[in-house]
Write a protein that holds these residues in place. Sequence first.
Motif, PDB file in Angstrom:
ATOM      1  N   LEU A  36       0.826  -1.204   0.000  1.00 18.00           N
ATOM      2  CA  LEU A  36       0.000   0.000   0.000  1.00 18.00           C
ATOM      3  C   LEU A  36       0.863   1.257   0.000  1.00 18.00           C
ATOM      4  CD1 LEU A  36      -2.716   1.516   0.374  1.00 18.00           C
ATOM      5  CD2 LEU A  36      -2.416   1.182   2.825  1.00 18.00           C
ATOM      6  N   LEU A  37       1.852   1.276   0.860  1.00 19.53           N
ATOM      7  CA  LEU A  37       2.691   2.466   0.984  1.00 19.53           C
ATOM      8  C   LEU A  37       3.626   2.667  -0.204  1.00 19.53           C
ATOM      9  CD1 LEU A  37       3.571   2.189   4.775  1.00 19.53           C
ATOM     10  CD2 LEU A  37       2.003   3.806   3.700  1.00 19.53           C
ATOM     11  N   SER A  38       4.097   1.584  -0.788  1.00 17.29           N
ATOM     12  CA  SER A  38       5.072   1.723  -1.870  1.00 17.29           C
ATOM     13  C   SER A  38       4.424   2.032  -3.219  1.00 17.29           C
ATOM     14  CB  SER A  38       5.946   0.476  -1.976  1.00 17.29           C
ATOM     15  OG  SER A  38       5.183  -0.646  -2.337  1.00 17.29           O
ATOM     16  N   SER A  39       3.269   1.422  -3.498  1.00 17.60           N
ATOM     17  CA  SER A  39       2.686   1.616  -4.826  1.00 17.60           C
ATOM     18  C   SER A  39       1.200   1.973  -4.810  1.00 17.60           C
ATOM     19  CB  SER A  39       2.866   0.339  -5.656  1.00 17.60           C
ATOM     20  OG  SER A  39       2.066  -0.707  -5.125  1.00 17.60           O
ATOM     21  N   GLY A  40       0.546   1.782  -3.688  1.00 21.47           N
ATOM     22  CA  GLY A  40      -0.891   2.006  -3.627  1.00 21.47           C
ATOM     23  C   GLY A  40      -1.686   0.797  -4.099  1.00 21.47           C
ATOM     24  N   PHE A  41      -0.993  -0.208  -4.597  1.00 20.26           N
ATOM     25  CA  PHE A  41      -1.632  -1.400  -5.151  1.00 20.26           C
ATOM     26  C   PHE A  41      -1.359  -2.588  -4.242  1.00 20.26           C
ATOM     27  CE2 PHE A  41      -1.249  -5.202  -7.924  1.00 20.26           C
ATOM     28  CZ  PHE A  41      -2.576  -5.308  -8.261  1.00 20.26           C
ATOM     29  N   ILE A  42      -2.411  -3.284  -3.855  1.00 20.84           N
ATOM     30  CA  ILE A  42      -2.279  -4.498  -3.050  1.00 20.84           C
ATOM     31  C   ILE A  42      -2.738  -5.668  -3.912  1.00 20.84           C
ATOM     32  CG2 ILE A  42      -3.008  -5.721  -0.971  1.00 20.84           C
ATOM     33  CD1 ILE A  42      -3.511  -2.992   0.318  1.00 20.84           C
ATOM     34  N   PRO A  43      -1.791  -6.494  -4.372  1.00 20.39           N
ATOM     35  CA  PRO A  43      -2.162  -7.623  -5.227  1.00 20.39           C
ATOM     36  C   PRO A  43      -3.174  -8.550  -4.543  1.00 20.39           C
ATOM     37  CG  PRO A  43       0.225  -7.370  -5.127  1.00 20.39           C
ATOM     38  CD  PRO A  43      -0.359  -6.459  -4.101  1.00 20.39           C
ATOM     39  N   ASP A  44      -4.108  -9.012  -5.312  1.00 14.52           N
ATOM     40  CA  ASP A  44      -5.107  -9.989  -4.855  1.00 14.52           C
ATOM     41  C   ASP A  44      -6.011  -9.478  -3.740  1.00 14.52           C
ATOM     42  OD1 ASP A  44      -4.071 -11.855  -6.694  1.00 14.52           O
ATOM     43  OD2 ASP A  44      -2.547 -12.486  -5.252  1.00 14.52           O
ATOM     44  N   LEU A  45      -6.098  -8.168  -3.556  1.00 15.58           N
ATOM     45  CA  LEU A  45      -7.016  -7.633  -2.552  1.00 15.58           C
ATOM     46  C   LEU A  45      -8.455  -7.891  -2.979  1.00 15.58           C
ATOM     47  CD1 LEU A  45      -7.505  -6.010   0.052  1.00 15.58           C
ATOM     48  CD2 LEU A  45      -7.435  -3.933  -1.340  1.00 15.58           C
ATOM     49  N   PHE A  46      -8.713  -7.725  -4.276  1.00 17.22           N
ATOM     50  CA  PHE A  46     -10.056  -7.927  -4.798  1.00 17.22           C
ATOM     51  C   PHE A  46     -10.122  -9.207  -5.620  1.00 17.22           C
ATOM     52  CE2 PHE A  46      -9.760  -3.303  -4.314  1.00 17.22           C
ATOM     53  CZ  PHE A  46     -10.911  -3.041  -3.590  1.00 17.22           C
ATOM     54  N   ALA A  47     -11.219  -9.947  -5.463  1.00 14.15           N
ATOM     55  CA  ALA A  47     -11.472 -11.137  -6.280  1.00 14.15           C
ATOM     56  C   ALA A  47     -11.792 -10.688  -7.709  1.00 14.15           C
ATOM     57  CB  ALA A  47     -12.660 -11.917  -5.693  1.00 14.15           C
ATOM     58  N   PRO A  48     -11.624 -11.573  -8.693  1.00 11.65           N
ATOM     59  CA  PRO A  48     -11.891 -11.196 -10.088  1.00 11.65           C
ATOM     60  C   PRO A  48     -13.277 -10.601 -10.319  1.00 11.65           C
ATOM     61  CG  PRO A  48     -10.743 -13.288 -10.027  1.00 11.65           C
ATOM     62  CD  PRO A  48     -11.080 -12.927  -8.599  1.00 11.65           C
ATOM     63  N   ASP A  49     -14.299 -11.129  -9.659  1.00 16.53           N
ATOM     64  CA  ASP A  49     -15.645 -10.578  -9.852  1.00 16.53           C
ATOM     65  C   ASP A  49     -15.768  -9.182  -9.230  1.00 16.53           C
ATOM     66  OD1 ASP A  49     -15.460 -11.893  -7.300  1.00 16.53           O
ATOM     67  OD2 ASP A  49     -17.642 -11.847  -7.130  1.00 16.53           O
ATOM     68  N   GLU A  50     -15.020  -8.917  -8.156  1.00 21.31           N
ATOM     69  CA  GLU A  50     -15.027  -7.587  -7.563  1.00 21.31           C
ATOM     70  C   GLU A  50     -14.311  -6.591  -8.477  1.00 21.31           C
ATOM     71  OE1 GLU A  50     -14.976  -8.355  -2.787  1.00 21.31           O
ATOM     72  OE2 GLU A  50     -13.169  -8.929  -3.904  1.00 21.31           O
ATOM     73  N   VAL A  51     -13.227  -7.037  -9.107  1.00 21.00           N
ATOM     74  CA  VAL A  51     -12.513  -6.178 -10.062  1.00 21.00           C
ATOM     75  C   VAL A  51     -13.454  -5.804 -11.207  1.00 21.00           C
ATOM     76  CG1 VAL A  51     -10.636  -6.081 -11.755  1.00 21.00           C
ATOM     77  CG2 VAL A  51     -10.218  -7.045  -9.475  1.00 21.00           C
ATOM     78  N   ASP A  52     -14.190  -6.784 -11.707  1.00 20.18           N
ATOM     79  CA  ASP A  52     -15.149  -6.507 -12.787  1.00 20.18           C
ATOM     80  C   ASP A  52     -16.191  -5.480 -12.350  1.00 20.18           C
ATOM     81  OD1 ASP A  52     -13.840  -8.282 -14.449  1.00 20.18           O
ATOM     82  OD2 ASP A  52     -15.223  -9.941 -14.050  1.00 20.18           O
ATOM     83  N   GLY A  53     -16.661  -5.584 -11.119  1.00 23.90           N
ATOM     84  CA  GLY A  53     -17.626  -4.620 -10.592  1.00 23.90           C
ATOM     85  C   GLY A  53     -17.049  -3.219 -10.498  1.00 23.90           C
ATOM     86  N   ILE A  54     -15.791  -3.131 -10.073  1.00 26.02           N
ATOM     87  CA  ILE A  54     -15.117  -1.834  -9.987  1.00 26.02           C
ATOM     88  C   ILE A  54     -14.947  -1.240 -11.377  1.00 26.02           C
ATOM     89  CG2 ILE A  54     -12.898  -0.741  -9.459  1.00 26.02           C
ATOM     90  CD1 ILE A  54     -12.751  -2.751  -7.045  1.00 26.02           C
ATOM     91  N   VAL A  55     -14.512  -2.067 -12.322  1.00 24.50           N
ATOM     92  CA  VAL A  55     -14.331  -1.608 -13.708  1.00 24.50           C
ATOM     93  C   VAL A  55     -15.645  -1.077 -14.258  1.00 24.50           C
ATOM     94  CG1 VAL A  55     -13.868  -2.415 -16.061  1.00 24.50           C
ATOM     95  CG2 VAL A  55     -12.311  -3.038 -14.194  1.00 24.50           C
ATOM     96  N   ASN A  56     -16.728  -1.799 -14.025  1.00 23.08           N
ATOM     97  CA  ASN A  56     -18.041  -1.339 -14.490  1.00 23.08           C
ATOM     98  C   ASN A  56     -18.445  -0.034 -13.817  1.00 23.08           C
ATOM     99  OD1 ASN A  56     -18.374  -3.512 -16.233  1.00 23.08           O
ATOM    100  ND2 ASN A  56     -19.397  -4.762 -14.693  1.00 23.08           N
ATOM    101  N   ALA A  57     -18.104   0.118 -12.549  1.00 20.92           N
ATOM    102  CA  ALA A  57     -18.497   1.314 -11.802  1.00 20.92           C
ATOM    103  C   ALA A  57     -17.770   2.570 -12.279  1.00 20.92           C
ATOM    104  CB  ALA A  57     -18.249   1.098 -10.309  1.00 20.92           C
ATOM    105  N   VAL A  58     -16.543   2.420 -12.778  1.00 23.60           N
ATOM    106  CA  VAL A  58     -15.784   3.608 -13.193  1.00 23.60           C
ATOM    107  C   VAL A  58     -15.796   3.836 -14.697  1.00 23.60           C
ATOM    108  CG1 VAL A  58     -14.266   3.502 -11.177  1.00 23.60           C
ATOM    109  CG2 VAL A  58     -13.529   2.442 -13.315  1.00 23.60           C
ATOM    110  N   THR A  59     -16.409   2.942 -15.453  1.00 24.31           N
ATOM    111  CA  THR A  59     -16.393   3.048 -16.918  1.00 24.31           C
ATOM    112  C   THR A  59     -16.918   4.392 -17.409  1.00 24.31           C
ATOM    113  OG1 THR A  59     -16.531   0.663 -17.222  1.00 24.31           O
ATOM    114  CG2 THR A  59     -17.277   2.021 -19.054  1.00 24.31           C
TER     115      THR A  59
END
Length: 87
Positions: A36-59
């Motif tokens: 979190l502190l080094s890149s802001g990205f935490i690998p595998d924090l979100f499941a694939p279906d959650e990532v899809d939901g986020i992508v849809n929400a920001v499209t």
Amino acid sequence: LKNMYNRAGLKEEGVTFMLTDSQITNERFLVLLNDLLSSGFIPDLFAPDEVDGIVNAVTSKVKAEGIVPEKNNCWDYFMRQIRQNLH
């Protein structure tokens, strides 16, 4: 952490992350904090279906900025919002 990411990245709210040493109950959590502190990205924090939901929400926001609304562009937008709003 997911809730904090969603508030900063989807709702575009300013979020302050505060943590005390007594809240660290698992050493794995330190690895997540380092990511979190080094890149802001935490690998595998979100499941694939959650990532899809986020992508849809920001499209629509990605389109409004004139960016092609592909999955990677939408995810990058989400991460930029987190970096901008998470303190």
